[in-house]
Design a protein around this motif. Structure first.
Motif, PDB file in Angstrom:
ATOM      1  N   THR A  65     100.792  70.667  27.978  1.00 38.19           N
ATOM      2  CA  THR A  65     101.329  69.779  29.006  1.00 38.19           C
ATOM      3  C   THR A  65     100.520  68.501  29.146  1.00 38.19           C
ATOM      4  O   THR A  65     100.719  67.542  28.411  1.00 38.19           O
ATOM      5  N   MET A  66      99.597  68.456  30.088  1.00 37.38           N
ATOM      6  CA  MET A  66      98.996  67.181  30.480  1.00 37.38           C
ATOM      7  C   MET A  66      98.406  66.404  29.305  1.00 37.38           C
ATOM      8  O   MET A  66      98.680  65.218  29.132  1.00 37.38           O
ATOM      9  N   VAL A  67      97.581  67.040  28.478  1.00 43.21           N
ATOM     10  CA  VAL A  67      96.899  66.292  27.426  1.00 43.21           C
ATOM     11  C   VAL A  67      97.848  65.832  26.322  1.00 43.21           C
ATOM     12  O   VAL A  67      97.501  64.954  25.535  1.00 43.21           O
ATOM     13  N   THR A  68      99.022  66.412  26.249  1.00 41.51           N
ATOM     14  CA  THR A  68      99.984  65.965  25.245  1.00 41.51           C
ATOM     15  C   THR A  68     100.908  64.877  25.784  1.00 41.51           C
ATOM     16  O   THR A  68     101.727  64.338  25.035  1.00 41.51           O
ATOM     17  N   ALA A  69     100.772  64.547  27.065  1.00 45.11           N
ATOM     18  CA  ALA A  69     101.642  63.525  27.651  1.00 45.11           C
ATOM     19  C   ALA A  69     101.454  62.181  26.957  1.00 45.11           C
ATOM     20  O   ALA A  69     102.416  61.440  26.737  1.00 45.11           O
ATOM     21  N   GLY A  70     100.204  61.845  26.616  1.00 45.77           N
ATOM     22  CA  GLY A  70      99.952  60.580  25.939  1.00 45.77           C
ATOM     23  C   GLY A  70     100.575  60.539  24.560  1.00 45.77           C
ATOM     24  O   GLY A  70     101.119  59.502  24.134  1.00 45.77           O
ATOM     25  N   ILE A  71     100.514  61.642  23.829  1.00 46.07           N
ATOM     26  CA  ILE A  71     101.130  61.711  22.501  1.00 46.07           C
ATOM     27  C   ILE A  71     102.640  61.551  22.630  1.00 46.07           C
ATOM     28  O   ILE A  71     103.278  60.793  21.875  1.00 46.07           O
ATOM     29  N   PHE A  72     103.230  62.260  23.582  1.00 44.80           N
ATOM     30  CA  PHE A  72     104.669  62.147  23.819  1.00 44.80           C
ATOM     31  C   PHE A  72     105.053  60.711  24.165  1.00 44.80           C
ATOM     32  O   PHE A  72     106.048  60.182  23.654  1.00 44.80           O
ATOM     33  N   MET A  73     104.276  60.066  25.027  1.00 41.16           N
ATOM     34  CA  MET A  73     104.618  58.710  25.466  1.00 41.16           C
ATOM     35  C   MET A  73     104.595  57.724  24.304  1.00 41.16           C
ATOM     36  O   MET A  73     105.507  56.893  24.157  1.00 41.16           O
ATOM     37  N   VAL A  74     103.566  57.784  23.461  1.00 41.74           N
ATOM     38  CA  VAL A  74     103.496  56.854  22.329  1.00 41.74           C
ATOM     39  C   VAL A  74     104.657  57.101  21.365  1.00 41.74           C
ATOM     40  O   VAL A  74     105.260  56.157  20.838  1.00 41.74           O
ATOM     41  N   ALA A  75     104.995  58.373  21.134  1.00 45.97           N
ATOM     42  CA  ALA A  75     106.143  58.677  20.269  1.00 45.97           C
ATOM     43  C   ALA A  75     107.429  58.134  20.873  1.00 45.97           C
ATOM     44  O   ALA A  75     108.280  57.566  20.167  1.00 45.97           O
ATOM     45  N   ARG A  76     107.589  58.268  22.181  1.00 42.78           N
ATOM     46  CA  ARG A  76     108.776  57.743  22.855  1.00 42.78           C
ATOM     47  C   ARG A  76     108.833  56.224  22.751  1.00 42.78           C
ATOM     48  O   ARG A  76     109.915  55.632  22.654  1.00 42.78           O
ATOM     49  N   MET A  77     107.681  55.572  22.770  1.00 40.54           N
ATOM     50  CA  MET A  77     107.611  54.111  22.696  1.00 40.54           C
ATOM     51  C   MET A  77     107.508  53.607  21.257  1.00 40.54           C
ATOM     52  O   MET A  77     107.118  52.457  21.032  1.00 40.54           O
ATOM     53  N   SER A  78     107.859  54.413  20.284  1.00 39.67           N
ATOM     54  CA  SER A  78     107.736  54.023  18.876  1.00 39.67           C
ATOM     55  C   SER A  78     108.447  52.716  18.535  1.00 39.67           C
ATOM     56  O   SER A  78     107.942  51.951  17.695  1.00 39.67           O
ATOM     57  N   PRO A  79     109.604  52.365  19.133  1.00 40.35           N
ATOM     58  CA  PRO A  79     110.200  51.062  18.807  1.00 40.35           C
ATOM     59  C   PRO A  79     109.292  49.881  19.134  1.00 40.35           C
ATOM     60  O   PRO A  79     109.376  48.835  18.478  1.00 40.35           O
ATOM     61  N   LEU A  80     108.417  50.045  20.127  1.00 45.98           N
ATOM     62  CA  LEU A  80     107.475  48.975  20.458  1.00 45.98           C
ATOM     63  C   LEU A  80     106.263  49.002  19.530  1.00 45.98           C
ATOM     64  O   LEU A  80     105.836  47.962  19.017  1.00 45.98           O
ATOM     65  N   PHE A  81     105.693  50.173  19.302  1.00 40.85           N
ATOM     66  CA  PHE A  81     104.498  50.279  18.472  1.00 40.85           C
ATOM     67  C   PHE A  81     104.763  49.865  17.025  1.00 40.85           C
ATOM     68  O   PHE A  81     103.852  49.373  16.349  1.00 40.85           O
ATOM     69  N   GLU A  82     105.985  50.038  16.550  1.00 37.69           N
ATOM     70  CA  GLU A  82     106.304  49.647  15.181  1.00 37.69           C
ATOM     71  C   GLU A  82     106.247  48.140  14.976  1.00 37.69           C
ATOM     72  O   GLU A  82     106.222  47.667  13.841  1.00 37.69           O
ATOM     73  N   LEU A  83     106.202  47.376  16.058  1.00 39.13           N
ATOM     74  CA  LEU A  83     106.170  45.920  15.959  1.00 39.13           C
ATOM     75  C   LEU A  83     104.749  45.375  15.854  1.00 39.13           C
ATOM     76  O   LEU A  83     104.563  44.179  15.649  1.00 39.13           O
ATOM     77  N   SER A  84     103.741  46.223  16.003  1.00 43.40           N
ATOM     78  CA  SER A  84     102.356  45.741  16.029  1.00 43.40           C
ATOM     79  C   SER A  84     101.450  46.596  15.155  1.00 43.40           C
ATOM     80  O   SER A  84     101.060  47.701  15.541  1.00 43.40           O
TER      81      SER A  84
END
Length: 673
Positions: A272-291
């Motif tokens: 749960t809690m410690v995987t929230a950051g991993i989940f969030m970055v994966a969810r935001m992949s359209p943004l991270f792929e730009l940088s």
């Protein structure tokens, strides 16, 4: 949109644990008069989580088999200008998988808690907390907008504060929960800045609407700078992930959180809690792929965490802290995969890790119970014959953790290593070395713990200073300290978690990495980041992948780690002592955890305190109170004292002043002409 996903069913998933939590927290505690007994309390909370798990499993089936999707706003809280603040659900492959993982692990923890917390006075309160934690995490993973994401993000942080400091009369627990709370605030500051930048420049908090404007965001710079706006957004978001997912240097809270009861270690630090950051970055992949800049930062931070936190696990003697540092290291592996644009691999490892890490934490708790609350692995040994179920399940969890072929951890961990090897980012070279070296380190400390606990000579009766961890009610009156197997409410969750720890990777790798299960949830620019494309070319099935592993470096590194641990702790125990003597400076560095706590307490905290004191005394007392507040009335008083002398009360004085004034005005006008 498929009609198989009904709003009422989706609402019931987070609300069922919430209802159980409220009933237990209000009517099962002194706050509500202790109307509910222990049996009713744990039955209500377990029922709530069971309902959530069943509905989550149905949702996963609909999403995976029928292709069902759901993306709707359920409630609009307010509209500020054109910015909508809403509550809604987005259910796709990523969400459905997270829902099942969270509810299943939570269900196992709830059942396990019946036996583990049996003697604790806060029994009902604990069940209320863990159900509330489950609700918070479900709201986080099911959100379709960043406002709800932030609500769930902060809610899991708040409840983790309550859980880590569950024994509020224990000074170390209070210090640990405050430490976790403050360190996460650092990350959350960056996280809310990232969300604020998205809201400011995209004009929306909704995922779908924001991702539709990525091309516009990519063309902008941060006002007043030459920095790409999307790079700043991604770095700010990742700072949030660094806090929540315990990445270096914001990792310091997680090992200390072992001061809480063992069930919450499994719940917070596995699924749960410690995987929230991993989940969030994966969810935001359209943004991270730009940088690429942000992705390089993500990869470097993950690599440092994966390797250097693993080193700290080598010297730990507390059974829970060994598993805690293992969690830190594995979170680093997931983060490295995110940096390599292998988001689906990171999420895949998140899923497999959740099962075997929850298994290892609960297994450690079972050992602590069986060893009468001793948790120092140096004073165990030979436990296998006394606790056969705990032994075999812990062995399976350890084999999964080190990436043994055909076990679940193998498929996800090896995929991370291969994805990093295929990455073309500048940071990939260091990251590949780190994850490869981490294989040996992980195998060594995992089986060091395994051998010292379950094999070798029995040392449980030689402990000169038993370390009591979880239960404040000890067995002082119990003279027979022979280990014993835990009750069925503890061993059944171990057995149920052992099954996915072994087989879940084999059965899901095709769909999650190379199928369509996560296609619409994760975006990868394959023209720039080819890691997943290359993995697909090299993949020829789960069996072939496992068979090929026997000729690869990761397998032999893991094998060398196990053999080294066996030799040093079972055959020749003098070797670790000799290594410690020769490498004492390095050992001291590890024992002090790279002095990160010292730096935080003596440099950062004291610096912040000095800055605060300076602002208080120099700014508040001197400038504001002394200068502005007190200075203003003193100035008015001084002016008044002077002008008061002009108010004599004699009429001829005022007439003279008027004549002088008229004379001066006439002189002024004449001079102007």
């Amino acid at each position: 949109m498929s009609q198989t996903l009904q709003t009422s069913n989706l609402l019931a998933v987070p609300l069922a644990p919430l209802v159980g939590s409220v009933l237990a927290g209000v009517f099962g505690t002194q706050f509500g008069g202790n109307w509910l007994g222990r049996r009713i309390t744990h039955s209500l909370t377990i029922l709530g989580v069971l309902v959530a798990f069943i509905l989550s499993a149905q949702t996963l089936w609909s999403v995976g088999v029928d292709g069902a999707r759901f993306n709707e706003t359920l409630y609009t809280w307010m509209v500020v200008g054109g910015l909508k603040m809403e509550i809604g659900f987005l259910v796709d492959g990523l969400t459905a998988m997270m829902m099942c993982v969270v509810t299943f692990v939570s269900l196992m923890v709830h059942i396990y808690t019946i036996g583990y917390m049996e003697e604790d006075e806060g029994y009902n309160r604990f069940f209320s907390y863990i159900s509330l934690f489950t609700f918070s995490m479900l709201m986080l993973v099911m959100s379709n907008n960043m406002l709800q994401l932030f609500f769930g993000w902060e809610a899991v942080g708040l409840v983790s504060y309550l859980l880590i400091g569950f024994w509020f009369n224990k000074p170390t627990a209070i210090f640990a929960n405050m430490k976790a709370f403050l360190v996460n605030r650092v990350g959350d500051f960056g996280f809310i800045l990232g969300i604020g930048l998205i809201a400011a420049f995209a004009g929306t908090l909704n995922y779908t609407e924001a991702f539709a404007k990525t091309a516009d965001l990519a063309a902008l710079n941060l006002p007043g700078t030459e920095w790409m706006l999307v790079t700043v957004i991604c770095i700010c978001l990742f700072i949030g992930a660094m806090g929540k997912s315990a990445q270096f240097p914001l990792h310091v809270w997680l090992p200390d959180s072992m001061e809480g009861p063992t069930p919450i270690s499994a719940l917070i630090h596995a699924a749960t809690m410690v995987t929230a950051g991993i989940f969030m970055v994966a969810r935001m992949s359209p943004l991270f792929e730009l940088s690429d800049t942000a992705l390089n930062l993500v990869m470097v931070i993950g690599a440092i965490t994966a390797l250097f936190m693993g080193f700290l696990g080598l010297i730990q003697n507390d059974i829970k802290r060994v598993v805690a540092y293992s969690t830190l290291s594995q979170l680093g592996y997931m983060t490295v995969a995110l940096g390599a644009s292998a988001y689906s691999v990171a999420v895949f490892h998140l899923m497999t890790h959740a099962f075997f890490k929850a298994l290892l934490f609960l297994g450690a708790g079972s050992v602590i119970m069986g060893m009468h609350h001793n948790q120092d692995i140096r004073w165990m040994g030979g436990v296998r014959k006394y606790m056969p179920i705990t032994w075999i399940t812990s062995l399976l969890g350890s084999l999964a953790l080190i990436g043994t072929p055909f076990f679940s951890g193998f498929y996800s961990k090896d995929s991370i290593i291969e994805a990093v090897a295929e990455s073309t980012l500048p940071a990939a070279g260091f990251a590949h070395f780190a994850v490869l070296a981490g294989v040996f380190v992980t195998a060594f400390y995992s089986f060091r713990m395994y051998f010292l606990v379950f094999h070798g000579a029995e040392r449980y009766d030689q402990n000169p200073d038993a370390h009591h961890d979880d239960h404040r009610v000890h067995d002082d009156a119990h003279h027979d300290h022979t280990p014993h197997e835990s009750p069925w409410v503890v061993t059944v969750p171990l057995l149920l978690l052992a099954i996915p720890s072994v087989v879940i990777g084999y059965f899901t790798i095709d769909a999650m990495l190379f199928g369509d299960f996560l296609k619409d949830a994760i975006f990868v620019n394959e023209d720039k980041h080819e890691a997943m494309h290359e993995l697909g070319h090299a993949y020829h099935g789960a069996i072939a992948m496992a068979m090929h592993a026997f000729s690869t470096a990761p397998f032999w590194l893991a094998f060398a780690g196990v053999v080294s641990a066996y030799y040093m702790y079972m055959i020749n125990p003098a070797v670790p002592t000799a290594i410690k003597r020769v490498c004492m400076p390095l050992y001291t560095l590890f024992e002090n955890k790279y002095y990160m706590d010292w730096i935080n307490e003596n440099i950062l905290a004291r610096g912040a305190r000095a800055l605060g004191t300076g602002l208080w005394k120099g700014g508040d007392q001197s400038v504001i109170d002394g200068g502005i507040v007190n200075g203003s009335w003193k100035l008015v008083g001084a002016v008044s004292a002077v002008t008061r002398q002009l108010q004599s009360g004699f009429l001829y004085h005022y007439a003279l002043a008027m004549i002088i004034g008229v004379f001066l005005l006439m002189t002024w006008f004449v001079w102007l002409k």
